[in-house]
Design a protein around this motif. Structure first.
Motif, mmCIF file in Angstrom:
data_model
loop_
_atom_site.group_PDB
_atom_site.id
_atom_site.type_symbol
_atom_site.label_atom_id
_atom_site.label_comp_id
_atom_site.label_asym_id
_atom_site.label_seq_id
_atom_site.Cartn_x
_atom_site.Cartn_y
_atom_site.Cartn_z
ATOM 1 N N SER A 1 0.853 -1.191 0.000
ATOM 2 C CA SER A 1 0.000 0.000 0.000
ATOM 3 C C SER A 1 0.893 1.246 0.000
ATOM 4 O O SER A 1 2.068 1.170 0.349
ATOM 5 C CB SER A 1 -0.905 0.004 1.228
ATOM 6 O OG SER A 1 -0.192 0.458 2.357
ATOM 7 N N PRO A 2 0.331 2.392 -0.348
ATOM 8 C CA PRO A 2 1.108 3.635 -0.329
ATOM 9 C C PRO A 2 1.631 3.992 1.064
ATOM 10 O O PRO A 2 2.609 4.732 1.188
ATOM 11 C CB PRO A 2 0.119 4.692 -0.823
ATOM 12 C CG PRO A 2 -0.896 3.934 -1.607
ATOM 13 C CD PRO A 2 -1.007 2.598 -0.929
ATOM 14 N N ASP A 3 1.004 3.456 2.108
ATOM 15 C CA ASP A 3 1.425 3.752 3.483
ATOM 16 C C ASP A 3 2.479 2.789 4.020
ATOM 17 O O ASP A 3 2.897 2.917 5.167
ATOM 18 C CB ASP A 3 0.207 3.723 4.416
ATOM 19 C CG ASP A 3 -0.762 4.845 4.100
ATOM 20 O OD1 ASP A 3 -0.298 5.954 3.774
ATOM 21 O OD2 ASP A 3 -1.980 4.602 4.167
ATOM 22 N N THR A 4 2.911 1.846 3.228
ATOM 23 C CA THR A 4 3.922 0.885 3.670
ATOM 24 C C THR A 4 5.257 1.601 3.871
ATOM 25 O O THR A 4 5.709 2.328 2.985
ATOM 26 C CB THR A 4 4.094 -0.239 2.623
ATOM 27 O OG1 THR A 4 2.827 -0.857 2.406
ATOM 28 C CG2 THR A 4 5.107 -1.266 3.084
ATOM 29 N N PRO A 5 5.894 1.403 5.023
ATOM 30 C CA PRO A 5 7.212 2.012 5.245
ATOM 31 C C PRO A 5 8.221 1.520 4.194
ATOM 32 O O PRO A 5 8.201 0.345 3.801
ATOM 33 C CB PRO A 5 7.603 1.533 6.639
ATOM 34 C CG PRO A 5 6.307 1.195 7.310
ATOM 35 C CD PRO A 5 5.416 0.683 6.214
ATOM 36 N N VAL A 6 9.083 2.416 3.769
ATOM 37 C CA VAL A 6 10.097 2.096 2.769
ATOM 38 C C VAL A 6 10.973 0.929 3.245
ATOM 39 O O VAL A 6 11.370 0.083 2.443
ATOM 40 C CB VAL A 6 10.939 3.351 2.440
ATOM 41 C CG1 VAL A 6 12.178 3.015 1.667
ATOM 42 C CG2 VAL A 6 10.094 4.344 1.660
ATOM 43 N N ASP B 1 18.736 13.067 -0.222
ATOM 44 C CA ASP B 1 18.401 14.384 0.313
ATOM 45 C C ASP B 1 18.397 14.459 1.834
ATOM 46 O O ASP B 1 17.888 15.420 2.409
ATOM 47 C CB ASP B 1 17.038 14.837 -0.235
ATOM 48 C CG ASP B 1 17.088 15.027 -1.748
ATOM 49 O OD1 ASP B 1 18.143 15.449 -2.259
ATOM 50 O OD2 ASP B 1 16.087 14.730 -2.409
ATOM 51 N N GLY B 2 18.925 13.441 2.461
ATOM 52 C CA GLY B 2 19.032 13.466 3.913
ATOM 53 C C GLY B 2 17.744 13.164 4.653
ATOM 54 O O GLY B 2 17.667 13.338 5.870
ATOM 55 N N ALA B 3 16.713 12.720 3.950
ATOM 56 C CA ALA B 3 15.459 12.357 4.618
ATOM 57 C C ALA B 3 15.696 11.115 5.465
ATOM 58 O O ALA B 3 16.569 10.304 5.171
ATOM 59 C CB ALA B 3 14.369 12.080 3.586
ATOM 60 N N ASP B 4 14.933 10.969 6.515
ATOM 61 C CA ASP B 4 15.042 9.805 7.378
ATOM 62 C C ASP B 4 14.302 8.649 6.706
ATOM 63 O O ASP B 4 13.078 8.665 6.621
ATOM 64 C CB ASP B 4 14.415 10.115 8.740
ATOM 65 C CG ASP B 4 14.459 8.942 9.694
ATOM 66 O OD1 ASP B 4 15.053 7.890 9.336
ATOM 67 O OD2 ASP B 4 13.908 9.070 10.796
ATOM 68 N N PRO B 5 15.028 7.632 6.215
ATOM 69 C CA PRO B 5 14.370 6.521 5.531
ATOM 70 C C PRO B 5 13.320 5.827 6.398
ATOM 71 O O PRO B 5 12.357 5.272 5.884
ATOM 72 C CB PRO B 5 15.512 5.557 5.198
ATOM 73 C CG PRO B 5 16.736 6.385 5.228
ATOM 74 C CD PRO B 5 16.479 7.477 6.227
ATOM 75 N N LYS B 6 13.468 5.900 7.708
ATOM 76 C CA LYS B 6 12.497 5.265 8.603
ATOM 77 C C LYS B 6 11.159 6.001 8.593
ATOM 78 O O LYS B 6 10.135 5.433 8.943
ATOM 79 C CB LYS B 6 13.048 5.200 10.020
ATOM 80 C CG LYS B 6 14.226 4.258 10.135
ATOM 81 C CD LYS B 6 14.770 4.258 11.535
ATOM 82 C CE LYS B 6 16.000 3.364 11.596
ATOM 83 N NZ LYS B 6 16.654 3.439 12.885
ATOM 84 N N ALA B 7 11.172 7.256 8.178
ATOM 85 C CA ALA B 7 9.943 8.051 8.165
ATOM 86 C C ALA B 7 9.254 8.031 6.796
ATOM 87 O O ALA B 7 8.114 8.456 6.681
ATOM 88 C CB ALA B 7 10.261 9.493 8.550
ATOM 89 N N LEU B 8 9.934 7.532 5.782
ATOM 90 C CA LEU B 8 9.376 7.549 4.427
ATOM 91 C C LEU B 8 8.425 6.388 4.190
ATOM 92 O O LEU B 8 8.631 5.279 4.669
ATOM 93 C CB LEU B 8 10.500 7.498 3.394
ATOM 94 C CG LEU B 8 11.419 8.715 3.335
ATOM 95 C CD1 LEU B 8 12.557 8.461 2.372
ATOM 96 C CD2 LEU B 8 10.638 9.956 2.935
ATOM 97 N N LYS B 9 7.403 6.663 3.407
ATOM 98 C CA LYS B 9 6.411 5.667 3.012
ATOM 99 C C LYS B 9 6.558 5.387 1.516
ATOM 100 O O LYS B 9 7.189 6.152 0.786
ATOM 101 C CB LYS B 9 4.987 6.169 3.292
ATOM 102 C CG LYS B 9 4.742 6.599 4.716
ATOM 103 C CD LYS B 9 4.744 5.414 5.643
ATOM 104 C CE LYS B 9 4.381 5.892 7.054
ATOM 105 N NZ LYS B 9 4.666 4.906 8.037
ATOM 106 N N ALA B 10 5.926 4.330 1.073
ATOM 107 C CA ALA B 10 5.984 3.955 -0.339
ATOM 108 C C ALA B 10 5.590 5.115 -1.242
ATOM 109 O O ALA B 10 6.227 5.363 -2.264
ATOM 110 C CB ALA B 10 5.089 2.743 -0.595
#
Length: 147
Positions: free
Chosen positions: A15-20, A59-68
């Motif tokens: 789903s689009p909400d799945t964590p990366v 871009d330094g984003a936190d991969p743990k916070a990113l969603k699909a």
């Protein structure tokens, strides 16, 4: 030959909400390079291993916070089970893509068609043409090749 005979059956989607991180874990577990993204019963995107690297990390984003939804490619290109493998090859060539989701007549995801699948089920000539089309080097504005 039609696509249904060449594709990998039983593709999974997230789903689009799945964590990366879960998407990456699925890719590792199943040894795959792309995962379709579905919302309800609609295909809405695709995440490739390249998307993870180019959109989640630089871009330094936190991969743990990113969603699909944050890293997926929108505007899905797909093929249908009843199309010929030649039709799929031409679509892959035109769009320069290596993996195609496959849907059935009810518009349900039923598999994936990859460059590897094509190489095992199409002629060497068609496989070679596809490989040449999708593996061509990218052109960058202002970049010059160095030998």
């Amino acid at each position: 030959m039609n696509i249904e005979k060449a594709m990998h059956k039983g593709a999974k989607w997230v789903s689009p909400d799945t964590p990366v991180s879960e998407v990456a874990a699925l890719m590792r577990k199943d040894d795959i390079g792309s995962v379709p993204v579905g919302d309800g019963d609609r295909l809405v995107g695709m995440i490739t291993d390249r998307d993870l690297v180019l959109r989640a990390l630089p871009d330094g984003a936190d991969p743990k916070a990113l969603k699909a939804r944050d890293v997926m490619t929108r505007g899905i290109v797909y093929c249908r089970t009843d199309q010929s493998i030649e039709d799929a090859i031409h679509l892959m060539e035109d769009r320069k893509i290596r993996r195609l989701p496959v849907i059935n007549d009810k518009k349900r995801l039923v598999g994936m068609l990859s460059l590897g699948d094509v190489s095992h089920h199409a002629s060497r000539k068609l496989s070679g043409e596809l490989m040449h089309a999708v593996a061509s080097p990218h052109e960058r504005a202002g970049a010059q090749a160095k030998l």
